[in-house]
Every structure is written in C-alpha cells, then in structure tokens.
Design a protein around this motif. Structure first.
Motif, mmCIF file in Angstrom:
data_model
loop_
_atom_site.group_PDB
_atom_site.id
_atom_site.type_symbol
_atom_site.label_atom_id
_atom_site.label_comp_id
_atom_site.label_asym_id
_atom_site.label_seq_id
_atom_site.Cartn_x
_atom_site.Cartn_y
_atom_site.Cartn_z
ATOM 1 N N THR A 83 -19.499 -0.924 -2.094
ATOM 2 C CA THR A 83 -20.476 -1.564 -2.976
ATOM 3 C C THR A 83 -20.255 -3.077 -2.948
ATOM 4 O OG1 THR A 83 -19.020 -1.494 -4.894
ATOM 5 C CG2 THR A 83 -20.442 0.442 -4.527
ATOM 6 N N PRO A 84 -21.219 -3.852 -3.458
ATOM 7 C CA PRO A 84 -20.976 -5.295 -3.576
ATOM 8 C C PRO A 84 -19.718 -5.600 -4.402
ATOM 9 C CG PRO A 84 -23.309 -4.864 -3.770
ATOM 10 C CD PRO A 84 -22.625 -3.519 -3.762
ATOM 11 N N GLU A 85 -19.469 -4.808 -5.439
ATOM 12 C CA GLU A 85 -18.245 -4.992 -6.235
ATOM 13 C C GLU A 85 -17.007 -4.717 -5.380
ATOM 14 O OE1 GLU A 85 -15.638 -6.009 -9.046
ATOM 15 O OE2 GLU A 85 -17.793 -6.316 -9.170
ATOM 16 N N GLY A 86 -17.097 -3.725 -4.499
ATOM 17 C CA GLY A 86 -15.995 -3.431 -3.584
ATOM 18 C C GLY A 86 -15.743 -4.573 -2.613
ATOM 19 N N PHE A 89 -14.020 -7.286 -4.593
ATOM 20 C CA PHE A 89 -12.631 -6.877 -4.818
ATOM 21 C C PHE A 89 -11.807 -7.088 -3.553
ATOM 22 C CE2 PHE A 89 -9.468 -3.337 -4.997
ATOM 23 C CZ PHE A 89 -8.730 -3.786 -6.083
ATOM 24 N N LEU A 90 -12.361 -6.700 -2.430
ATOM 25 C CA LEU A 90 -11.680 -6.837 -1.141
ATOM 26 C C LEU A 90 -11.396 -8.298 -0.823
ATOM 27 C CD1 LEU A 90 -10.828 -5.281 1.480
ATOM 28 C CD2 LEU A 90 -13.150 -5.646 2.295
ATOM 29 N N GLN A 91 -12.337 -9.171 -1.108
ATOM 30 C CA GLN A 91 -12.215 -10.577 -0.722
ATOM 31 C C GLN A 91 -11.535 -11.462 -1.750
ATOM 32 O OE1 GLN A 91 -16.270 -11.627 0.268
ATOM 33 N NE2 GLN A 91 -16.058 -10.805 2.325
ATOM 34 N N GLU A 92 -11.601 -11.101 -3.023
ATOM 35 C CA GLU A 92 -11.121 -12.018 -4.056
ATOM 36 C C GLU A 92 -9.858 -11.560 -4.783
ATOM 37 O OE1 GLU A 92 -14.427 -12.766 -6.667
ATOM 38 O OE2 GLU A 92 -15.639 -13.632 -5.054
ATOM 39 N N ASN A 93 -9.484 -10.305 -4.678
ATOM 40 C CA ASN A 93 -8.329 -9.805 -5.412
ATOM 41 C C ASN A 93 -7.042 -10.212 -4.707
ATOM 42 O OD1 ASN A 93 -6.174 -7.672 -5.956
ATOM 43 N ND2 ASN A 93 -7.654 -7.286 -7.583
ATOM 44 N N THR A 95 -4.074 -9.009 -4.838
ATOM 45 C CA THR A 95 -3.300 -7.880 -4.323
ATOM 46 C C THR A 95 -3.889 -7.371 -3.011
ATOM 47 O OG1 THR A 95 -2.774 -7.311 -6.609
ATOM 48 C CG2 THR A 95 -2.266 -5.670 -4.942
ATOM 49 N N MET A 96 -5.207 -7.469 -2.872
ATOM 50 C CA MET A 96 -5.827 -7.076 -1.601
ATOM 51 C C MET A 96 -5.393 -8.030 -0.489
ATOM 52 S SD MET A 96 -7.896 -4.356 -1.685
ATOM 53 C CE MET A 96 -6.529 -3.591 -2.490
ATOM 54 N N SER A 97 -5.243 -9.315 -0.815
ATOM 55 C CA SER A 97 -4.753 -10.294 0.174
ATOM 56 C C SER A 97 -3.332 -9.951 0.603
ATOM 57 C CB SER A 97 -4.784 -11.706 -0.403
ATOM 58 O OG SER A 97 -6.099 -12.104 -0.632
ATOM 59 N N LYS A 98 -2.513 -9.540 -0.341
ATOM 60 C CA LYS A 98 -1.133 -9.134 -0.018
ATOM 61 C C LYS A 98 -1.139 -7.893 0.874
ATOM 62 C CE LYS A 98 0.951 -10.978 -4.206
ATOM 63 N NZ LYS A 98 1.599 -10.657 -5.475
ATOM 64 N N ALA A 99 -2.036 -6.956 0.586
ATOM 65 C CA ALA A 99 -2.137 -5.745 1.410
ATOM 66 C C ALA A 99 -2.567 -6.102 2.827
ATOM 67 C CB ALA A 99 -3.114 -4.749 0.784
ATOM 68 N N ALA A 100 -3.525 -7.011 2.958
ATOM 69 C CA ALA A 100 -3.979 -7.445 4.291
ATOM 70 C C ALA A 100 -2.837 -8.118 5.045
ATOM 71 C CB ALA A 100 -5.167 -8.393 4.166
ATOM 72 N N ASP A 101 -2.090 -8.987 4.368
ATOM 73 C CA ASP A 101 -0.943 -9.648 5.000
ATOM 74 C C ASP A 101 0.109 -8.630 5.426
ATOM 75 O OD1 ASP A 101 -2.170 -12.085 4.588
ATOM 76 O OD2 ASP A 101 -0.963 -12.566 2.798
ATOM 77 N N PHE A 102 0.352 -7.643 4.572
ATOM 78 C CA PHE A 102 1.316 -6.592 4.904
ATOM 79 C C PHE A 102 0.886 -5.849 6.164
ATOM 80 C CE2 PHE A 102 2.287 -2.051 4.758
ATOM 81 C CZ PHE A 102 3.670 -2.085 4.835
ATOM 82 N N LEU A 103 -0.387 -5.496 6.239
ATOM 83 C CA LEU A 103 -0.879 -4.754 7.399
ATOM 84 C C LEU A 103 -0.820 -5.590 8.672
ATOM 85 C CD1 LEU A 103 -3.818 -2.804 5.778
ATOM 86 C CD2 LEU A 103 -1.747 -1.814 6.776
ATOM 87 N N ARG A 104 -1.110 -6.887 8.568
ATOM 88 C CA ARG A 104 -0.987 -7.757 9.749
ATOM 89 C C ARG A 104 0.463 -7.821 10.206
ATOM 90 N NH1 ARG A 104 -5.386 -10.449 7.525
ATOM 91 N NH2 ARG A 104 -4.168 -11.681 6.055
ATOM 92 N N THR A 105 1.391 -7.957 9.258
ATOM 93 C CA THR A 105 2.815 -8.007 9.590
ATOM 94 C C THR A 105 3.265 -6.687 10.203
ATOM 95 O OG1 THR A 105 3.209 -9.541 7.784
ATOM 96 C CG2 THR A 105 5.124 -8.384 8.645
ATOM 97 N N LEU A 106 2.845 -5.585 9.596
ATOM 98 C CA LEU A 106 3.206 -4.267 10.119
ATOM 99 C C LEU A 106 2.683 -4.078 11.533
ATOM 100 C CD1 LEU A 106 4.528 -1.535 9.384
ATOM 101 C CD2 LEU A 106 2.268 -0.776 8.625
ATOM 102 N N LYS A 107 1.459 -4.530 11.783
ATOM 103 C CA LYS A 107 0.874 -4.416 13.120
ATOM 104 C C LYS A 107 1.664 -5.269 14.131
ATOM 105 C CE LYS A 107 -3.449 -4.639 15.607
ATOM 106 N NZ LYS A 107 -4.865 -4.956 15.579
ATOM 107 N N ASP A 108 2.104 -6.443 13.690
ATOM 108 C CA ASP A 108 2.878 -7.318 14.574
ATOM 109 C C ASP A 108 4.224 -6.718 14.946
ATOM 110 O OD1 ASP A 108 0.867 -9.197 14.515
ATOM 111 O OD2 ASP A 108 1.833 -10.455 12.993
ATOM 112 N N ILE A 109 4.857 -5.999 14.015
ATOM 113 C CA ILE A 109 6.199 -5.468 14.292
ATOM 114 C C ILE A 109 6.194 -4.017 14.761
ATOM 115 C CG2 ILE A 109 7.336 -7.057 12.707
ATOM 116 C CD1 ILE A 109 7.552 -4.789 10.686
ATOM 117 N N THR A 110 5.015 -3.366 14.719
ATOM 118 C CA THR A 110 4.932 -1.963 15.122
ATOM 119 C C THR A 110 3.892 -1.840 16.238
ATOM 120 O OG1 THR A 110 5.411 -1.349 12.845
ATOM 121 C CG2 THR A 110 4.646 0.393 14.310
ATOM 122 N N PRO A 111 4.308 -1.915 17.498
ATOM 123 C CA PRO A 111 3.349 -1.804 18.595
ATOM 124 C C PRO A 111 2.562 -0.498 18.533
ATOM 125 C CG PRO A 111 5.520 -2.436 19.384
ATOM 126 C CD PRO A 111 5.673 -2.064 17.931
#
Length: 113
Positions: A83-86, A89-93, A95-111
């Motif tokens: 939804t637009p609210e989703g 939430f995805l772009q402005e929250n 904690t969502m930014s932290k989750a995105a950073d975590f996933l980028r880091t995980l992808k970098d260290i886990t081929p």
C-alpha cells in the motif's frame, strides 16, 4: 539484527512487493512463502509477520478468515500488494533502513545470498 528478525522479514516482503508494483508484475507467491529458503522461518512466525503488515496497513490483498479451533485467523491470499502506507514505512522508517543495511552487509559477507 538477524535474518529472521521481524523488520528484516518485513523489509524483504515490502521491498519485493514495491518492486512488483513499479514493474507492473504480479508477485510470485512461491517466493512470498515461509517455505522459500530466502526466509527460512516457521509458518506461525511467517503468518504473524504477514498479519501485522496487513493490520498495520502496509499490505493489502489478503483476507483474515476464522479457523475452527483457533483463536488466530488464517490467511487467504488474493492479490497481494504493498500500500502507499507500506511504501512510506519502507522508505521513511529508521528500523527499515537498518534492516536494509543489514541485508546489504549480509549479502556482502555471504556469497550467493
């Protein structure tokens, strides 16, 4: 954070649904399943995440249906979408930014992730 953290799962679900909307594509319901190895969580936890994303207004396209013998409703999928609210939430929250950073880091260290 961990791969199965609520906000990591929510980020992955919402980011995928947002990409589908922008591309005009139907979401692959096989991917959006607790059974998909990318998520690797049990069904009860997956349903918890989906129900709360729905109840909080971040996703649409499901129906919560009563189940005989259960206090918690089941989930019937229709046309799942963010939804637009989703999107907000995805772009402005933060904690969502932290989750995105975590996933980028995980992808970098886990081929292969």
């Amino acid at each position: 954070m961990a791969r199965d953290d609520y906000f990591v799962l929510a980020y992955r679900i919402l980011a995928y649904l947002y990409a589908c909307v922008k591309e005009g594509a139907e979401p692959d319901m096989e991917y959006l399943s607790y059974k998909d190895p990318h998520f690797d969580v049990h069904e009860g936890y997956w349903n918890y995440v989906i129900k709360h994303l729905y109840r909080d207004g971040h996703i649409d396209g499901i129906a919560l249906v009563p189940l005989i013998g259960s206090k918690e409703p089941g989930i019937k999928y229709r046309k799942l979408e963010i939804t637009p609210e989703g999107i907000r939430f995805l772009q402005e929250n933060p904690t969502m930014s932290k989750a995105a950073d975590f996933l980028r880091t995980l992808k970098d260290i886990t081929p292969g992730l």
